[in-house]
Write an enzyme that holds these catalytic residues in place. Structure first.
Site, PDB file in Angstrom:
ATOM      1  N   GLY A  37      12.786  -4.362  48.818  1.00 30.31           N
ATOM      2  CA  GLY A  37      13.598  -5.209  47.949  1.00 30.31           C
ATOM      3  C   GLY A  37      14.922  -4.633  47.472  1.00 30.31           C
ATOM      4  O   GLY A  37      15.827  -5.378  47.128  1.00 30.31           O
ATOM      5  N   ASP A  76      14.578  -2.777  42.621  1.00 33.43           N
ATOM      6  CA  ASP A  76      15.068  -4.150  42.546  1.00 33.43           C
ATOM      7  C   ASP A  76      14.623  -4.827  41.249  1.00 33.43           C
ATOM      8  O   ASP A  76      15.399  -5.505  40.587  1.00 33.43           O
ATOM      9  CB  ASP A  76      14.579  -4.960  43.747  1.00 33.43           C
ATOM     10  CG  ASP A  76      13.076  -4.800  43.997  1.00 33.43           C
ATOM     11  OD1 ASP A  76      12.392  -4.107  43.217  1.00 33.43           O
ATOM     12  OD2 ASP A  76      12.584  -5.369  44.987  1.00 33.43           O
ATOM     13  N   ASP A 123       8.466  -5.366  37.057  1.00 24.33           N
ATOM     14  CA  ASP A 123       7.660  -6.511  36.630  1.00 24.33           C
ATOM     15  C   ASP A 123       6.605  -5.993  35.649  1.00 24.33           C
ATOM     16  O   ASP A 123       6.886  -5.813  34.473  1.00 24.33           O
ATOM     17  CB  ASP A 123       7.084  -7.171  37.889  1.00 24.33           C
ATOM     18  CG  ASP A 123       6.338  -8.456  37.612  1.00 24.33           C
ATOM     19  OD1 ASP A 123       6.729  -9.193  36.691  1.00 24.33           O
ATOM     20  OD2 ASP A 123       5.359  -8.738  38.317  1.00 24.33           O
ATOM     21  N   LYS A 164      11.636  -7.676  33.878  1.00 19.52           N
ATOM     22  CA  LYS A 164      10.957  -8.829  33.267  1.00 19.52           C
ATOM     23  C   LYS A 164      10.156  -8.325  32.084  1.00 19.52           C
ATOM     24  O   LYS A 164       8.961  -8.064  32.210  1.00 19.52           O
ATOM     25  CB  LYS A 164       9.949  -9.421  34.261  1.00 19.52           C
ATOM     26  CG  LYS A 164      10.461 -10.421  35.244  1.00 19.52           C
ATOM     27  CD  LYS A 164       9.261 -11.009  35.998  1.00 19.52           C
ATOM     28  CE  LYS A 164       9.616 -11.283  37.430  1.00 19.52           C
ATOM     29  NZ  LYS A 164       8.453 -11.730  38.222  1.00 19.52           N
ATOM     30  N   PHE A 223       9.359 -16.105  39.106  1.00 16.91           N
ATOM     31  CA  PHE A 223       9.407 -15.372  40.374  1.00 16.91           C
ATOM     32  C   PHE A 223      10.778 -15.584  41.000  1.00 16.91           C
ATOM     33  O   PHE A 223      11.215 -16.712  41.205  1.00 16.91           O
ATOM     34  CB  PHE A 223       8.307 -15.854  41.324  1.00 16.91           C
ATOM     35  CG  PHE A 223       8.087 -14.895  42.444  1.00 16.91           C
ATOM     36  CD1 PHE A 223       7.365 -13.727  42.249  1.00 16.91           C
ATOM     37  CD2 PHE A 223       8.626 -15.138  43.704  1.00 16.91           C
ATOM     38  CE1 PHE A 223       7.187 -12.814  43.284  1.00 16.91           C
ATOM     39  CE2 PHE A 223       8.451 -14.227  44.740  1.00 16.91           C
ATOM     40  CZ  PHE A 223       7.726 -13.071  44.531  1.00 16.91           C
ATOM     41  N   ARG A 260      15.226 -13.042  51.626  1.00 18.72           N
ATOM     42  CA  ARG A 260      15.869 -11.763  51.286  1.00 18.72           C
ATOM     43  C   ARG A 260      17.375 -11.786  51.505  1.00 18.72           C
ATOM     44  O   ARG A 260      18.118 -11.084  50.838  1.00 18.72           O
ATOM     45  CB  ARG A 260      15.322 -10.628  52.176  1.00 18.72           C
ATOM     46  CG  ARG A 260      13.962 -10.134  51.801  1.00 18.72           C
ATOM     47  CD  ARG A 260      13.681  -8.816  52.531  1.00 18.72           C
ATOM     48  NE  ARG A 260      12.266  -8.555  52.637  1.00 18.72           N
ATOM     49  CZ  ARG A 260      11.516  -8.046  51.665  1.00 18.72           C
ATOM     50  NH1 ARG A 260      12.071  -7.737  50.508  1.00 18.72           N
ATOM     51  NH2 ARG A 260      10.241  -7.845  51.849  1.00 18.72           N
TER      52      ARG A 260
HETATM   53  P1  5GP Z   1       5.380  -4.188  39.309  1.00 17.98           P
HETATM   54  O1  5GP Z   1       4.546  -3.074  39.864  1.00 17.98           O
HETATM   55  O2  5GP Z   1       6.404  -3.742  38.313  1.00 17.98           O
HETATM   56  O3  5GP Z   1       4.527  -5.306  38.779  1.00 17.98           O
HETATM   57  O4  5GP Z   1       6.096  -4.850  40.533  1.00 17.98           O
HETATM   58  C1  5GP Z   1       7.212  -4.313  41.060  1.00 17.98           C
HETATM   59  C2  5GP Z   1       7.494  -4.875  42.436  1.00 17.98           C
HETATM   60  O5  5GP Z   1       6.915  -6.167  42.659  1.00 17.98           O
HETATM   61  C3  5GP Z   1       8.974  -5.082  42.559  1.00 17.98           C
HETATM   62  O6  5GP Z   1       9.625  -3.910  42.970  1.00 17.98           O
HETATM   63  C4  5GP Z   1       9.050  -6.203  43.578  1.00 17.98           C
HETATM   64  O7  5GP Z   1       9.006  -5.666  44.864  1.00 17.98           O
HETATM   65  C5  5GP Z   1       7.808  -7.043  43.287  1.00 17.98           C
HETATM   66  N1  5GP Z   1       8.146  -8.157  42.379  1.00 17.98           N
HETATM   67  C6  5GP Z   1       7.867  -8.265  41.057  1.00 17.98           C
HETATM   68  N2  5GP Z   1       8.347  -9.396  40.540  1.00 17.98           N
HETATM   69  C7  5GP Z   1       8.973 -10.038  41.555  1.00 17.98           C
HETATM   70  C8  5GP Z   1       9.704 -11.271  41.647  1.00 17.98           C
HETATM   71  O8  5GP Z   1       9.910 -12.042  40.702  1.00 17.98           O
HETATM   72  N3  5GP Z   1      10.193 -11.569  42.875  1.00 17.98           N
HETATM   73  C9  5GP Z   1      10.014 -10.788  43.967  1.00 17.98           C
HETATM   74  N4  5GP Z   1      10.533 -11.196  45.111  1.00 17.98           N
HETATM   75  N5  5GP Z   1       9.349  -9.606  43.909  1.00 17.98           N
HETATM   76  C10 5GP Z   1       8.832  -9.242  42.726  1.00 17.98           C
HETATM   77 MG    MG Z   2      10.390  -3.187  44.580  1.00 19.19          MG
END
Ligand code: 5GP
Ligand code: MG
Length: 177
Positions: A44, A100, A103, A131, A152, A165
């Site tokens: 990403g 990127d 979350d 987020k 999302f 992408r």
């Molecule tokens: P986390 O481990 O913080 O929950 O997730 C991180 C990863 O999940 C990010 O680096 C990304 O690759 C993916 N991700 C989380 N939220 C989103 C979103 O809203 N859109 C997309 N495309 N990927 C997300």
């Molecule tokens: Mg990522």
């Protein structure tokens, strides 16, 4: 799941470019004479990294790592795995992780721990988006671009099932078809 996905613009390419410029200015101040290693988390972050480093007019190196974060669908499981690790030796080096999106925070927290064990001189995190409403693990974001709602998003490197992408703007997926 079909091709009838409804997208609406959240951040335009101009807003993204302004954000990247702001982050580049902050990073430049801190890393000008440190020859840092920027580690982009695939997939990403590739577009963000490529725009960011073109604004950085000082010596630096680039590395990539790939992590698995989502076991299935769009829900983070908290179980992270290093799919492709950093290739160069980061011991004693100034390391800046390029993400990127933060979350739940699981992926970034895991990866920072993983890198810390390699004994870098310093370790910081730059994230294009965050987020905050989704946080489960608190990670300190040293350089943060945009705060986003609990939606999302796709585009500007971010995918939904490997789609979207390449889009130059960032969109919210309103309706997953
Ligand atoms: P986390 O481990 O913080 O929950 O997730 C991180 C990863 O999940 C990010 O680096 C990304 O690759 C993916 N991700 C989380 N939220 C989103 C979103 O809203 N859109 C997309 N495309 N990927 C997300
Ligand atoms: Mg990522």
């Amino acid at each position: 799941m079909g091709s009838e996905v409804k997208l609406s613009v959240l951040f335009t390419r101009d807003e993204i470019a302004a954000t990247v410029n702001k982050l580049a200015a902050e990073i430049r101040q801190d890393y000008l004479s440190k020859n840092p290693i920027l580690i982009a988390v695939l997939k990403g972050s590739f577009m963000f990294l490529s725009d960011l480093i073109r604004q950085l007019d000082f010596p630096l190196e680039v590395e990539f790592a790939q992590l698995s974060s989502y076991e299935r669908g769009t829900e983070s499981s908290g179980k992270i795995r290093v799919v492709q690790d950093v290739q160069s030796n980061i011991k004693g080096r100034h390391v800046l992780v390029i993400e990127d999106i933060i979350d739940t925070g699981f992926t970034a927290a895991f990866f920072l721990d993983h890198l810390r064990r390699k004994n870098p001189a310093s370790l910081k995190l730059c994230a294009l988006t965050d987020k905050p409403s989704r946080t489960q693990v608190k990670v300190n974001i040293d350089y943060l671009g945009l705060t986003i709602p609990d939606k999302f998003i796709v585009g500007y490197g971010l995918d939904w099932d490997e789609r979207f992408r390449h889009l130059p703007d960032i969109y919210v997926v309103e309706d997953k078809g």
